[in-house]
Structure formats: C-alpha cells, structure tokens
Design an enzyme around this catalytic site. Structure first.
Site, PDB file in Angstrom:
ATOM      1  N   THR A 183      59.785   4.938 -36.265  1.00 52.44           N
ATOM      2  CA  THR A 183      60.764   5.540 -36.436  1.00 52.44           C
ATOM      3  C   THR A 183      61.729   5.563 -35.377  1.00 52.44           C
ATOM      4  O   THR A 183      61.018   6.396 -33.837  1.00 52.44           O
ATOM      5  CB  THR A 183      61.312   6.326 -37.121  1.00 52.44           C
ATOM      6  OG1 THR A 183      62.747   6.206 -37.695  1.00 52.44           O
ATOM      7  CG2 THR A 183      61.122   7.714 -36.833  1.00 52.44           C
TER       8      THR A 183
ATOM      9  N   ASN B  42      65.046   6.796 -35.868  1.00 47.45           N
ATOM     10  CA  ASN B  42      66.022   7.573 -36.443  1.00 47.45           C
ATOM     11  C   ASN B  42      65.790   9.127 -36.598  1.00 47.45           C
ATOM     12  O   ASN B  42      64.693   9.793 -36.797  1.00 47.45           O
ATOM     13  CB  ASN B  42      65.606   7.362 -37.632  1.00 47.45           C
ATOM     14  CG  ASN B  42      66.963   8.293 -38.803  1.00 47.45           C
ATOM     15  OD1 ASN B  42      66.809   9.207 -38.289  1.00 47.45           O
ATOM     16  ND2 ASN B  42      67.187   7.545 -39.853  1.00 47.45           N
TER      17      ASN B  42
ATOM     18  N   LYS C 148      65.343  11.840 -38.690  1.00 45.20           N
ATOM     19  CA  LYS C 148      64.463  11.826 -40.095  1.00 45.20           C
ATOM     20  C   LYS C 148      63.697  11.936 -38.347  1.00 45.20           C
ATOM     21  O   LYS C 148      62.747  13.320 -39.111  1.00 45.20           O
ATOM     22  CB  LYS C 148      63.880  10.755 -40.097  1.00 45.20           C
ATOM     23  CG  LYS C 148      64.062   9.354 -40.541  1.00 45.20           C
ATOM     24  CD  LYS C 148      64.365   8.274 -41.209  1.00 45.20           C
ATOM     25  CE  LYS C 148      64.723   7.645 -42.292  1.00 45.20           C
ATOM     26  NZ  LYS C 148      63.955   6.029 -42.436  1.00 45.20           N
TER      27      LYS C 148
ATOM     28  N   ASP D 125      59.486   4.664 -45.815  1.00 47.80           N
ATOM     29  CA  ASP D 125      60.799   3.698 -47.112  1.00 47.80           C
ATOM     30  C   ASP D 125      61.084   4.512 -47.290  1.00 47.80           C
ATOM     31  O   ASP D 125      60.212   4.887 -48.119  1.00 47.80           O
ATOM     32  CB  ASP D 125      60.195   2.287 -46.596  1.00 47.80           C
ATOM     33  CG  ASP D 125      60.555   1.610 -46.683  1.00 47.80           C
ATOM     34  OD1 ASP D 125      62.239   1.080 -46.082  1.00 47.80           O
ATOM     35  OD2 ASP D 125      60.260   0.511 -47.614  1.00 47.80           O
ATOM     36  N   THR D 126      62.392   3.800 -47.778  1.00 43.77           N
ATOM     37  CA  THR D 126      63.264   5.017 -49.278  1.00 43.77           C
ATOM     38  C   THR D 126      63.617   3.732 -49.257  1.00 43.77           C
ATOM     39  O   THR D 126      64.961   2.846 -49.017  1.00 43.77           O
ATOM     40  CB  THR D 126      64.082   5.966 -48.457  1.00 43.77           C
ATOM     41  OG1 THR D 126      63.219   7.057 -47.744  1.00 43.77           O
ATOM     42  CG2 THR D 126      64.755   6.336 -49.670  1.00 43.77           C
TER      43      THR D 126
ATOM     44  N   TYR E   8      73.912   5.505 -49.478  1.00 45.33           N
ATOM     45  CA  TYR E   8      74.173   6.033 -51.282  1.00 45.33           C
ATOM     46  C   TYR E   8      74.229   7.546 -51.732  1.00 45.33           C
ATOM     47  O   TYR E   8      74.871   7.686 -53.121  1.00 45.33           O
ATOM     48  CB  TYR E   8      73.064   5.868 -52.437  1.00 45.33           C
ATOM     49  CG  TYR E   8      73.067   4.147 -52.088  1.00 45.33           C
ATOM     50  CD1 TYR E   8      73.287   2.875 -53.022  1.00 45.33           C
ATOM     51  CD2 TYR E   8      72.012   3.571 -51.827  1.00 45.33           C
ATOM     52  CE1 TYR E   8      73.156   1.987 -53.037  1.00 45.33           C
ATOM     53  CE2 TYR E   8      72.381   2.489 -50.879  1.00 45.33           C
ATOM     54  CZ  TYR E   8      71.925   1.426 -51.494  1.00 45.33           C
ATOM     55  OH  TYR E   8      72.268  -0.024 -51.848  1.00 45.33           O
TER      56      TYR E   8
ATOM     57  N   HIS F   4      63.892  13.384 -51.692  1.00 46.65           N
ATOM     58  CA  HIS F   4      63.246  12.693 -51.805  1.00 46.65           C
ATOM     59  C   HIS F   4      62.189  12.509 -50.919  1.00 46.65           C
ATOM     60  O   HIS F   4      60.770  12.877 -51.076  1.00 46.65           O
ATOM     61  CB  HIS F   4      63.702  11.024 -52.311  1.00 46.65           C
ATOM     62  CG  HIS F   4      64.661  10.766 -51.549  1.00 46.65           C
ATOM     63  ND1 HIS F   4      66.068  11.610 -51.499  1.00 46.65           N
ATOM     64  CD2 HIS F   4      64.771   9.479 -49.858  1.00 46.65           C
ATOM     65  CE1 HIS F   4      67.115  11.027 -50.903  1.00 46.65           C
ATOM     66  NE2 HIS F   4      66.205   9.984 -49.977  1.00 46.65           N
TER      67      HIS F   4
HETATM   68  P1  IMP Z   1      65.645   4.171 -44.923  1.00 50.83           P
HETATM   69  O1  IMP Z   1      64.306   3.735 -45.714  1.00 50.83           O
HETATM   70  O2  IMP Z   1      64.771   5.227 -45.406  1.00 50.83           O
HETATM   71  O3  IMP Z   1      65.763   3.315 -44.012  1.00 50.83           O
HETATM   72  O4  IMP Z   1      66.263   3.932 -46.356  1.00 50.83           O
HETATM   73  C1  IMP Z   1      66.762   2.857 -46.418  1.00 50.83           C
HETATM   74  C2  IMP Z   1      68.379   2.351 -47.083  1.00 50.83           C
HETATM   75  O5  IMP Z   1      68.309   3.600 -48.630  1.00 50.83           O
HETATM   76  C3  IMP Z   1      69.323   3.384 -45.912  1.00 50.83           C
HETATM   77  O6  IMP Z   1      69.666   1.803 -45.380  1.00 50.83           O
HETATM   78  C4  IMP Z   1      70.376   3.870 -47.525  1.00 50.83           C
HETATM   79  O7  IMP Z   1      71.327   2.878 -47.867  1.00 50.83           O
HETATM   80  C5  IMP Z   1      69.497   4.405 -48.589  1.00 50.83           C
HETATM   81  N1  IMP Z   1      68.714   6.054 -48.288  1.00 50.83           N
HETATM   82  C6  IMP Z   1      68.013   5.957 -47.612  1.00 50.83           C
HETATM   83  N2  IMP Z   1      67.841   7.486 -48.468  1.00 50.83           N
HETATM   84  C7  IMP Z   1      68.637   7.666 -48.439  1.00 50.83           C
HETATM   85  C8  IMP Z   1      69.449   8.849 -49.079  1.00 50.83           C
HETATM   86  O8  IMP Z   1      68.825   9.754 -48.526  1.00 50.83           O
HETATM   87  N3  IMP Z   1      70.897   9.134 -49.400  1.00 50.83           N
HETATM   88  C9  IMP Z   1      71.225   8.214 -49.641  1.00 50.83           C
HETATM   89  N4  IMP Z   1      71.018   6.471 -49.248  1.00 50.83           N
HETATM   90  C10 IMP Z   1      69.729   6.763 -49.138  1.00 50.83           C
END
Ligand code: IMP
Length: 192
Positions: free
Chosen positions: A9, A11, A14, A70-71, A152, A178
């Site tokens: 990443t 980011n 993170k 991934d989230t 969100y 999470h």
């Molecule tokens: P990523 O995999 O962490 O980049 O997350 C993918 C998408 O999930 C992000 O672009 C957000 O829209 C949403 N997301 C991930 N983590 C969070 C959080 O902690 N709060 C709110 N939205 C989240």
C-alpha cells in the site's frame, strides 16, 4: 538483523496504523520504499482474492515477505453488497459521497439495517500464504452524521455504540475497527 516486510500500500494512514502496533521489532516498507509504482488491478470478486492478488504481485516481483489488505462494507439486506465493490459502488470515481448516497437510496424502505465492515489481510512469509480477518458489526443509519474518518463512516454505527464512526472520532474508531481487529491478528502472528 531486523526483519523487513512490505505492506502493499501507499496509504500513509494504513502504514501508520500497522507500524504503531508492530513497534520497532519489524521494519515496515511501503510500495514506494521498494520503488514499486504499479497500480495492481483488483480484479477478484472477494476481499480475500483481491488481498491475495496484491500480496502475490509483490512476492513474485520483489521476492520479499509481504502483505496486502482489502476491506468492504457488507449489508445484510443487500446480500453482502457493496462488499468487495465498496470503493466503486457508485462508479469508478471512488467518490464517498456518491457511494453513501447510492447505499442510502438502495436501502430506502428496508427495515433491516444490519451491516458489517470486514477487512482481510493476505500475508506471504517464506513463500507461505496466510489470511487474517477483522470484522465490526453495526447498522446503517438513515442520515449522515459526523465529519471524521472516511468512506462510509458517517452512516455506520458500530454495535454497542450510539454514534457513527464519523461522530466518534479516529482515536476510538481506530481501537475498535475492523482494520484494528485484523491488524492485531496479523501483528500477533508476525511477532511470534
Ligand atoms: P480499502 O480496501 O481499505 O481501500 O477499502 C475499500 C473501500 O471500503 C473504501 O474506499 C471505503 O469506501 C470503504 N472503507 C474501508 N474501510 C472503511 C472505514 O474504516 N470506514 C468507512 N469506509 C471504509
């Protein structure tokens, strides 16, 4: 010599979160640190799949121990959507406002507001793959509340709390989220 591991990443939020838990026992490297400029395509249809794609890319090209995450936000009444498509739910612009607007629209008239955030880490150490998961259950509220956080956060209230993630502020959110749960599992494994 200090063990080094690449987090796939750039980011900074993170990177800081994980390095705060790892302390100074393990050196964390970003994609920038290893001079990797690739925009790794997230083409899988699961969080696990996307995390593995990113970790395998680093392992295969840089031969280094590494991990990727991934989230997604999984809404029960929408059969797990937006899930793996959370970032681009309202289109490829990755616009949080548009994503929340679409989700609130899709949930109009739906009484079951249950949802969960889920983070998956894929770790590759000595060529072996490991997966770690962190979830936080909660509900989608009908109107945005709060200004901190991202994504969100303004419409998600975690179980056991009355405020949205965006109202409670990053300090508390980062303890119960999470990502924190998954990060703790990953770090515990790495420090064994
Ligand atoms: P990523 O995999 O962490 O980049 O997350 C993918 C998408 O999930 C992000 O672009 C957000 O829209 C949403 N997301 C991930 N983590 C969070 C959080 O902690 N709060 C709110 N939205 C989240």
């Amino acid at each position: 010599m200090k063990k080094k591991i690449v987090f796939a990443t750039n980011n900074t939020h993170k990177l800081e979160e994980v390095s705060a838990i790892l302390g100074d026992k393990i050196e964390l490297l970003s994609m920038k640190d290893i001079n990797c400029k690739a925009d790794i395509p997230e083409t899988a249809d699961t969080l696990e799949g996307n995390a593995l794609i990113k970790a395998r890319f680093i392992f295969e090209n840089y031969h280094s121990d590494c991990f990727a995450d991934d989230t997604g936000l999984e809404v029960e009444a929408l059969e797990g959507a937006p899930g793996v498509y959370s970032a681009r739910y309202a289109g490829d612009t990755h616009n949080s406002e548009a994503n929340m607007k679409k989700l609130l629209h899709d949930m109009e008239g739906i009484e079951n507001r249950k949802a969960q955030f889920r983070t998956v880490f894929a770790l590759i150490v000595d060529g072996k793959e490991h997966l770690f998961e962190g979830t936080v259950k909660g509900e989608i509220v009908k109107n945005r509340k709060g200004t901190s956080g991202f994504g969100y956060d303004p419409i998600f209230v975690p179980e056991g709390y009355t405020q949205t993630f965006a109202e409670m502020g990053n300090e508390l959110k980062n303890k119960i989220s999470h990502r924190a749960v998954a990060t703790n599992k990953l770090c515990k494994f790495l420090m064994k």
